[in-house]
Design a protein around this motif. Structure first.
Motif, mmCIF file in Angstrom:
data_model
loop_
_atom_site.group_PDB
_atom_site.id
_atom_site.type_symbol
_atom_site.label_atom_id
_atom_site.label_comp_id
_atom_site.label_asym_id
_atom_site.label_seq_id
_atom_site.Cartn_x
_atom_site.Cartn_y
_atom_site.Cartn_z
ATOM 1 N N ALA A 69 -4.616 -19.891 8.926
ATOM 2 C CA ALA A 69 -3.661 -18.977 8.281
ATOM 3 C C ALA A 69 -3.112 -18.096 9.396
ATOM 4 O O ALA A 69 -3.888 -17.491 10.137
ATOM 5 C CB ALA A 69 -4.357 -18.133 7.225
ATOM 6 N N LYS A 86 -8.453 -4.647 -2.739
ATOM 7 C CA LYS A 86 -7.834 -5.019 -4.011
ATOM 8 C C LYS A 86 -7.999 -6.519 -4.177
ATOM 9 O O LYS A 86 -8.308 -7.221 -3.201
ATOM 10 C CB LYS A 86 -6.362 -4.621 -4.024
ATOM 11 N N ASP A 139 -6.852 -8.492 5.521
ATOM 12 C CA ASP A 139 -5.873 -7.424 5.717
ATOM 13 C C ASP A 139 -6.498 -6.092 6.190
ATOM 14 O O ASP A 139 -6.804 -5.204 5.383
ATOM 15 C CB ASP A 139 -5.066 -7.202 4.421
ATOM 16 N N ASN A 145 -6.380 -8.773 -1.722
ATOM 17 C CA ASN A 145 -6.920 -8.841 -0.367
ATOM 18 C C ASN A 145 -8.281 -9.529 -0.318
ATOM 19 O O ASN A 145 -9.087 -9.287 0.575
ATOM 20 C CB ASN A 145 -6.965 -7.449 0.269
ATOM 21 N N ARG A 181 1.198 1.641 8.625
ATOM 22 C CA ARG A 181 1.369 1.238 7.238
ATOM 23 C C ARG A 181 2.582 1.915 6.607
ATOM 24 O O ARG A 181 3.293 1.310 5.859
ATOM 25 C CB ARG A 181 0.114 1.558 6.417
ATOM 26 N N PRO A 227 0.831 -1.192 0.000
ATOM 27 C CA PRO A 227 0.000 0.000 0.000
ATOM 28 C C PRO A 227 0.872 1.251 0.000
ATOM 29 O O PRO A 227 1.954 1.242 0.578
ATOM 30 C CB PRO A 227 -0.783 -0.095 1.300
ATOM 31 N N VAL A 233 -9.751 -13.430 -0.492
ATOM 32 C CA VAL A 233 -9.528 -14.870 -0.581
ATOM 33 C C VAL A 233 -10.896 -15.555 -0.609
ATOM 34 O O VAL A 233 -11.928 -14.923 -0.366
ATOM 35 C CB VAL A 233 -8.647 -15.377 0.595
ATOM 36 N N GLY A 245 3.137 -5.923 5.822
ATOM 37 C CA GLY A 245 2.772 -6.146 7.219
ATOM 38 C C GLY A 245 3.384 -7.383 7.836
ATOM 39 O O GLY A 245 3.351 -7.564 9.046
ATOM 40 N N TYR A 276 -8.558 -20.056 7.555
ATOM 41 C CA TYR A 276 -7.807 -20.226 6.311
ATOM 42 C C TYR A 276 -8.773 -20.340 5.135
ATOM 43 O O TYR A 276 -9.741 -21.095 5.177
ATOM 44 C CB TYR A 276 -6.936 -21.481 6.419
ATOM 45 N N GLU A 307 -4.467 -4.178 13.941
ATOM 46 C CA GLU A 307 -5.045 -4.988 12.863
ATOM 47 C C GLU A 307 -5.874 -6.132 13.445
ATOM 48 O O GLU A 307 -6.962 -6.435 12.959
ATOM 49 C CB GLU A 307 -3.899 -5.529 11.996
HETATM 50 N N1 LIG Z 1 -6.745 -16.012 5.940
HETATM 51 C C1 LIG Z 1 -6.031 -16.230 4.844
HETATM 52 N N2 LIG Z 1 -6.234 -17.342 4.108
HETATM 53 C C2 LIG Z 1 -5.504 -17.578 2.996
HETATM 54 N N3 LIG Z 1 -4.543 -16.751 2.541
HETATM 55 C C3 LIG Z 1 -4.283 -15.627 3.226
HETATM 56 C C4 LIG Z 1 -5.016 -15.308 4.405
HETATM 57 N N4 LIG Z 1 -4.555 -14.131 4.881
HETATM 58 C C5 LIG Z 1 -3.581 -13.733 4.037
HETATM 59 N N5 LIG Z 1 -3.407 -14.621 3.040
HETATM 60 C C6 LIG Z 1 -2.435 -14.528 1.929
HETATM 61 O O1 LIG Z 1 -1.294 -13.812 2.371
HETATM 62 C C7 LIG Z 1 -1.108 -12.635 1.585
HETATM 63 C C8 LIG Z 1 -0.573 -11.500 2.456
HETATM 64 O O2 LIG Z 1 -1.519 -11.220 3.485
HETATM 65 P P1 LIG Z 1 -1.820 -9.725 3.953
HETATM 66 O O3 LIG Z 1 -2.417 -8.944 2.821
HETATM 67 O O4 LIG Z 1 -2.605 -9.764 5.210
HETATM 68 O O5 LIG Z 1 -0.335 -9.232 4.233
HETATM 69 P P2 LIG Z 1 0.230 -7.762 4.201
HETATM 70 O O6 LIG Z 1 1.620 -7.857 4.703
HETATM 71 O O7 LIG Z 1 -0.685 -6.851 4.944
HETATM 72 O O8 LIG Z 1 0.195 -7.445 2.642
HETATM 73 P P3 LIG Z 1 0.133 -5.995 1.919
HETATM 74 O O9 LIG Z 1 1.537 -5.502 1.857
HETATM 75 O O10 LIG Z 1 -0.436 -6.297 0.581
HETATM 76 O O11 LIG Z 1 -0.770 -5.139 2.729
HETATM 77 C C9 LIG Z 1 -2.445 -12.355 0.954
HETATM 78 O O12 LIG Z 1 -2.340 -11.664 -0.264
HETATM 79 C C10 LIG Z 1 -3.034 -13.743 0.783
HETATM 80 O O13 LIG Z 1 -2.584 -14.312 -0.432
#
Ligand SMILES: Nc1ncnc2c1ncn2[C@@H]1O[C@H](COP(=O)(O)OP(=O)(O)OP(=O)(O)O)[C@@H](O)[C@H]1O
Length: 642
Positions: A323, A421, A437, A424, A261, A76, A426, A307, A377, A346
């Motif tokens: 997950a 997006k 997220d 984000n 963020r 982001p 699943v 994150g 998950y 979060e």
């Molecule tokens: N509950 C879930 N079940 C399955 N896959 C998941 C789940 N949560 C996250 N993921 C996978 O992990 C990836 C990263 O998760 P998340 O978006 O929470 O991380 P982030 O570090 O905040 O990413 P970003 O930099 O995009 O904000 C997701 O794009 C998704 O593919």
């Protein structure tokens, strides 16, 4: 350290409890067989006449099959406070967005204007483009150019937007905006309360907490649903930290999710090479015995971003899969308390949300100064599903409506996501779309309050960003979510981004913004100047100058001598006709005029979409389509059609 969030305030508020039955039925255990749970709805509200057809859509005019992949968008954008043009430019150049292929419509595929009007434009959308002399029929997008009493000043624009004056119909499933406003005379309203004490000596003793003792506390966790335990971080204080209007508490303001963020963003590279990737999973398990005991063994990485990284965990006692997000490590510049607060923000938001279309956040565990968020998950992801190219129109519509249902619930809870997006979203085994997220989420409205708390900062991912995030210091985060939803829909329908970045320096976006020259009294230059002056879009690179007529004709020659298509029609014409009106209003440049979630649900197309959903713990499947369930690369889950 136990980091518990006191959710009672939010939960106990009847006005903030989502009324839809769906919210109670969100168990969807993975171990249950699909056949046990699935029930095909007998009488669809809106049956599709034809069998589902794969993309490209039959009823999309001049469909343009994309030849370039839609890249994942990860980090982001986080820019402190107001937009810094140089930073934003650098950001743009270095972002993954440069690999995107925005929609570009070959001139040969552009229908003549007569053709557009006669054959293609839906009844609602067409009114936006037919106006020549009658100002009342000009689409609101262009109305600002006219001398009008309704003109909003920038100041007015930045004031709190009254909650949804445009509710068109009662929308089933979530409370109306009026329900959420509360009593303006309530003595406990945030605006009527005394400012919080800034001098620590004035704080009553019961609110002073001991510093966590990490030496003697190696493993601790917080159970979802057990929020009354020792609470070093209440949701109340967390929400308060998002309150940009409370000038009396600068410290709280500093700990907003924006900081969280931005911090992630600036350390993204080091995170990627971080602990979880560089060490073997057996080492990690040694270090996290409590987590391991409760949720089983670490499996493969599902994804990682700013994150942290998300892994699978499988519990051997019952085979249940979770997950688990391992948050990024604490920065040397952060205190432990500050870090804990940011990371658990979060979790606090996620764990307060219970809806079929929102991922269930189950637990948070702190071990060895690392935080792990445990979630339900969902084995499939929207990005892979879209990129499989096998989605049918009814399937796309169902997914879109499920996304909107999740957003409606979120907004009804006084929260906005701000980073919606494809990445984000699943999908679980029952074809339920789940929003994930909540690291960028903000509170836009407190329980029993009428005021809207505007958000600040450029938060989101380039192609999904609403233009006002780049131009307005304060903006309504709900409107930003609506814009992102429309972009997600365009991505699903076209497998392309409409543009890389919502700036006038982006040619695709610029063409979207300007009125078709033959349809109005204004030159392109005037229109661009007007939207720029009103702060509706960012001009982009300082050297950018709107092209004059001469330049345009040169461009036409360069582009093959055919006339360019300007305005929203450039995008809308690629979309199925029934969907254009909603998309047009969801992509209104002016966030005040943009559809809110209630208006979106009141749109005929959306209202009539036959959507798969949960009811009394059963999956109610729409008879109009099957879902293509595609998991990310490397997943053992096969591609299935359900
Ligand atoms: N509950 C879930 N079940 C399955 N896959 C998941 C789940 N949560 C996250 N993921 C996978 O992990 C990836 C990263 O998760 P998340 O978006 O929470 O991380 P982030 O570090 O905040 O990413 P970003 O930099 O995009 O904000 C997701 O794009 C998704 O593919």
């Amino acid at each position: 350290m136990v980091t518990a969030c006191n959710m009672s305030e939010l939960h106990s508020s009847p006005k903030f409890s989502f009324q839809d039955n769906q919210s109670q039925d969100d168990s969807s255990p993975l171990e249950k067989t699909f056949q046990d749970k699935v029930h095909i709805e007998e009488t669809p509200k809106y049956p599709f006449e034809r069998d589902a057809t794969p993309l490209p859509h039959e009823d999309v005019e001049h469909s343009h099959e994309p030849s370039h992949p839609l890249p994942r968008v990860r980090s982001p954008i986080q820019v402190n406070d107001y937009v810094d043009h140089k930073l934003a430019e650098d950001r743009y150049r270095s972002s993954a967005a440069k690999n995107f292929e925005p929609i570009s419509i070959p001139n040969s595929q552009i229908p003549s204007e007569d053709e557009d009007e006669d054959d293609h434009i839906s009844s609602q959308a067409s009114t936006a483009f037919r106006s020549k002399d009658n100002t009342s029929s000009i689409h609101p997008l262009y109305k600002f150019d006219l001398p009008s009493n309704e003109e909003d000043s920038d100041d007015h624009h930045q004031e709190s937007k009254p909650s949804s004056p445009s509710v068109l119909k009662t929308v089933r499933g979530f409370p109306s905006s009026e329900d959420l406003i509360g009593d303006p005379n309530d003595p406990y309203r945030r605006t009527r309360r005394a400012p919080s004490k800034s001098d620590p000596r004035e704080i009553p003793s019961q609110f002073i907490f001991k510093k966590p003792d990490h030496k003697h506390h190696h493993s601790s966790h917080h159970h979802h649903g057990n929020h009354s335990n020792s609470s070093s971080l209440s949701l109340k204080s967390l929400l308060h930290s998002h309150d940009k209007h409370d000038k009396s508490d600068k410290h709280e303001k500093h700990h907003s999710s924006l900081d969280l963020r931005r911090f992630f963003k600036s350390h993204q590279k080091s995170d990627k090479k971080g602990v979880s990737k560089s060490r073997s999973s057996s080492n990690i398990q040694d270090d996290h015995f409590g987590l391991f005991k409760k949720y089983g063994k670490f499996g493969r990485i599902l994804g990682s971003g700013a994150g942290g990284s998300v892994r699978i965990m499988k519990r051997s006692s019952d085979g249940k899969i979770f997950a688990v997000k391992e948050f990024r490590s604490r920065r040397p510049s952060e205190s432990e308390r500050e870090y804990a607060r940011k990371v658990t923000a979060e979790f606090c938001v996620g764990s307060a949300l219970h809806h079929t279309n929102i991922i269930e956040t189950l637990d948070i565990i702190e071990e060895n100064k690392k935080f792990f968020e445990v979630m339900e998950y969902a084995p499939y992801d929207m990005f892979s599903i879209v990129m499989s190219g096998q989605m049918t129109l009814p399937e796309i519509y169902c997914c879109f409506k499920q996304l909107l249902s999740g957003v409606a619930y979120l907004h009804s809870m006084g929260l906005a996501h701000r980073d919606l997006k494809l990445d984000n979203l699943v999908v679980d085994e029952n074809c339920n779309i789940k929003i994930i997220d909540f690291g960028s989420a903000v509170v836009y409205k407190y329980p029993f309050e009428a005021d809207i708390v505007e958000a600040t900062g450029v938060v989101g991912s380039d192609p999904y960003l609403a233009p006002e995030t780049l131009t307005k210091k304060l903006y309504d985060p709900r409107a930003v979510d609506i814009w992102s939803c429309a972009i997600i829909y365009c991505c699903m329908a076209l497998r392309r981004f409409p543009w890389k970045y919502p700036k006038l320096s982006d040619n695709s976006f610029r063409l979207f913004c300007i009125i078709p020259p033959t349809k109005g009294d204004f030159s392109e230059e005037e229109v661009l100047k007007s939207i720029k002056d009103r702060g509706l879009v960012d001009p982009g690179h300082p050297s950018y100058k709107p092209p004059n007529t001469q330049q345009r004709s040169e461009h036409q020659v360069h582009a093959g001598g055919k006339q360019e298509v300007y305005g929203p029609w450039r995008l809308l014409r690629l979309l199925p006709r029934d969907t254009r009106a909603a998309v047009l209003h969801m992509l209104d440049l002016d966030p005040v005029r943009r559809y809110d979630i209630h208006s979106v649900f009141a749109d005929d197309w959306i209202a009539n979409i036959s959507m798969c959903h949960m009811q009394n713990n059963k999956v109610i499947r729409s008879p109009t389509h099957l879902h293509n369930l595609v998991s990310p690369e490397g997943s053992p889950y096969p591609h299935v059609k359900r």
